[in-house]
Design a protein around this motif. Sequence first.
Motif, short mmCIF file in Angstrom:
data_model
loop_
_atom_site.label_atom_id
_atom_site.label_comp_id
_atom_site.label_asym_id
_atom_site.label_seq_id
_atom_site.Cartn_x
_atom_site.Cartn_y
_atom_site.Cartn_z
N ARG A 23 0.83 -1.21 0.00
CA ARG A 23 0.00 0.00 0.00
C ARG A 23 0.87 1.26 0.00
N GLN A 24 1.94 1.26 0.79
CA GLN A 24 2.83 2.42 0.84
C GLN A 24 3.39 2.74 -0.54
N VAL A 25 3.79 1.69 -1.27
CA VAL A 25 4.34 1.89 -2.61
C VAL A 25 3.26 2.41 -3.55
N LEU A 26 2.06 1.85 -3.45
CA LEU A 26 0.95 2.29 -4.31
C LEU A 26 0.59 3.75 -4.06
N GLU A 27 0.84 4.21 -2.84
CA GLU A 27 0.50 5.60 -2.49
C GLU A 27 1.67 6.56 -2.73
N GLY A 28 2.74 6.05 -3.33
CA GLY A 28 3.86 6.92 -3.69
C GLY A 28 5.11 6.74 -2.87
N GLY A 29 5.07 5.85 -1.89
CA GLY A 29 6.27 5.59 -1.10
C GLY A 29 7.37 4.96 -1.93
N VAL A 30 8.61 5.19 -1.54
CA VAL A 30 9.75 4.66 -2.28
C VAL A 30 10.14 3.30 -1.69
N PRO A 31 10.04 2.23 -2.46
CA PRO A 31 10.42 0.91 -1.93
C PRO A 31 11.93 0.81 -1.76
N THR A 32 12.33 -0.01 -0.82
CA THR A 32 13.75 -0.21 -0.54
C THR A 32 14.12 -1.68 -0.72
N ARG A 33 15.38 -1.95 -0.56
CA ARG A 33 15.83 -3.35 -0.61
C ARG A 33 15.14 -4.15 0.50
N SER A 34 14.90 -3.53 1.63
CA SER A 34 14.20 -4.22 2.72
C SER A 34 12.77 -4.58 2.32
N THR A 35 12.10 -3.66 1.63
CA THR A 35 10.75 -3.95 1.12
C THR A 35 10.78 -5.19 0.24
N GLN A 36 11.73 -5.22 -0.66
CA GLN A 36 11.87 -6.34 -1.59
C GLN A 36 12.11 -7.65 -0.86
N GLN A 37 12.94 -7.62 0.16
CA GLN A 37 13.27 -8.84 0.89
C GLN A 37 12.07 -9.38 1.67
N HIS A 38 11.27 -8.49 2.24
CA HIS A 38 10.08 -8.95 2.95
C HIS A 38 9.10 -9.61 1.98
N LEU A 39 8.97 -9.07 0.78
CA LEU A 39 8.10 -9.69 -0.21
C LEU A 39 8.70 -11.00 -0.73
N ASP A 40 10.03 -11.04 -0.86
CA ASP A 40 10.70 -12.27 -1.30
C ASP A 40 10.47 -13.41 -0.32
N ARG A 41 10.42 -13.09 0.96
CA ARG A 41 10.30 -14.14 1.97
C ARG A 41 8.90 -14.75 2.03
N CYS A 42 7.95 -14.15 1.32
CA CYS A 42 6.61 -14.73 1.25
C CYS A 42 6.66 -16.00 0.40
N LEU A 43 6.10 -17.10 0.90
CA LEU A 43 6.07 -18.36 0.19
C LEU A 43 5.00 -18.39 -0.90
N THR A 44 4.07 -17.42 -0.85
CA THR A 44 2.88 -17.43 -1.70
C THR A 44 2.12 -18.75 -1.53
N CYS A 45 2.06 -19.22 -0.29
CA CYS A 45 1.36 -20.47 0.01
C CYS A 45 -0.16 -20.28 0.03
N LEU A 46 -0.60 -19.01 0.19
CA LEU A 46 -2.02 -18.64 0.18
C LEU A 46 -2.81 -19.19 1.37
N ASN A 47 -2.09 -19.63 2.41
CA ASN A 47 -2.76 -20.02 3.65
C ASN A 47 -3.57 -18.85 4.19
N CYS A 48 -3.03 -17.65 3.99
CA CYS A 48 -3.71 -16.45 4.47
C CYS A 48 -5.06 -16.26 3.79
N GLU A 49 -5.17 -16.64 2.53
CA GLU A 49 -6.44 -16.50 1.82
C GLU A 49 -7.49 -17.45 2.39
N THR A 50 -7.06 -18.64 2.78
CA THR A 50 -7.99 -19.58 3.41
C THR A 50 -8.49 -19.04 4.73
#
Length: 414
Positions: free
Chosen positions: A56-83
Amino acid sequence: MQTHLSPEFDGTPEGEEARDIVRKCVHCGFCNATCPTYQLLGDELDGPRGRIYLIRQVLEGGVPTRSTQQHLDRCLTCLNCETTCPSGVDYGHLVDIGRKIVDARVERPQAERAVRWLLKEGLTSPVFAPAMRIGRALRPLLPAALKDKVPSRSAAPRAPPTREHRRKVLMLQGCVQPSMMPGIDVAAARVLDRAGIQTVYAAGAGCCGAVRTHLGDHEGGLDDMRRNIDAWMPMVSDGNVEAIVTSASACSLAIKDYGHALSGDVQYSDKAARISALARDLSELLPWLVPALQGQLRAGGHQRLALHPPCTLQHGQGLKGGIESHLRALGFDVELAGVESHLCCGSAGTYSLLQPEIAKQLRDRKLANLAELEPQCIVSANMGCIQHLQSGTLTPVMHWVEVLDSALLPMTGA
């Protein structure tokens, strides 16, 4: 969760889709309770709710960082959260959009870029098969990290069926499975043959598109999807096939998403939607297989099985309970782990190569839970899960359809 798109994203298809998804989030945090990385790391930004904040921060104009990228990288995309989510947040599509936007703005280290390029090009390349043969031959000499990904030599697949049937399904063999575990699709074809269903293949079809997409090559992933659609449409248009089936739940999930992925492509949107409507995971054929296989399987003497349902099956496709209930109906002794059967095993496509520490922790946790069942064999429905789990245990790990195939009685007159 209120979201005000920056001018850069306002009015764009991805921006509008992401905003609509984010607005469904009510901050409840139920998702974190079932998120594997949040449970392991305990960091809010390594759970779905935190990652939604970052996007959301990026969509609202925030500047993403390497840390932002790493947090997204660590997501397994297992979709357990959707369940788990009570609000219907489409997290999987949101994180895909978020990663694409962040990767376009944050350059990865050179070594990381090289590894991702090698994976997306190597795994989908014709040279993967000979490379796998070399890897098998040299497996005792390989470093542990590579050895874990190279299956040990196994028995040659049984003879594929040759009979023709009126009922036909189109099978996607994919990119990696034919070289790593060729016996799975042969077993699937044999079991389907016994049920009076013929397996056919389309020349020119290949990777489902998930490998490139999840490694950040979104256009390459879409090209893979278009190539498959072009290969399949002649057989689909002729009405000769009832379904497009895969024995890998990750691939069946990907194909079911073709309609969404190509919804903005004028040339392919209708065809993609039609392909997605025909897509089936192999386990979805079990209601037809069970009555047809009655009397064609050995009675008794079956191994005690522990089932690991892949995330792409139970969360991505919402298919729960089908494999174990239908195997039991055929006389098999199969159980789910008493705890955490919903959690990811850590394979998650190429995740186990890119995030090996987290992946191994999740693998060992999964195996410990399965060991409580004292199984003689572990079964699953996705090649990646099977190989990842096998790398941490001496207990055989197989696809459920291989177990069915091994229990088939010889055909009369064969």
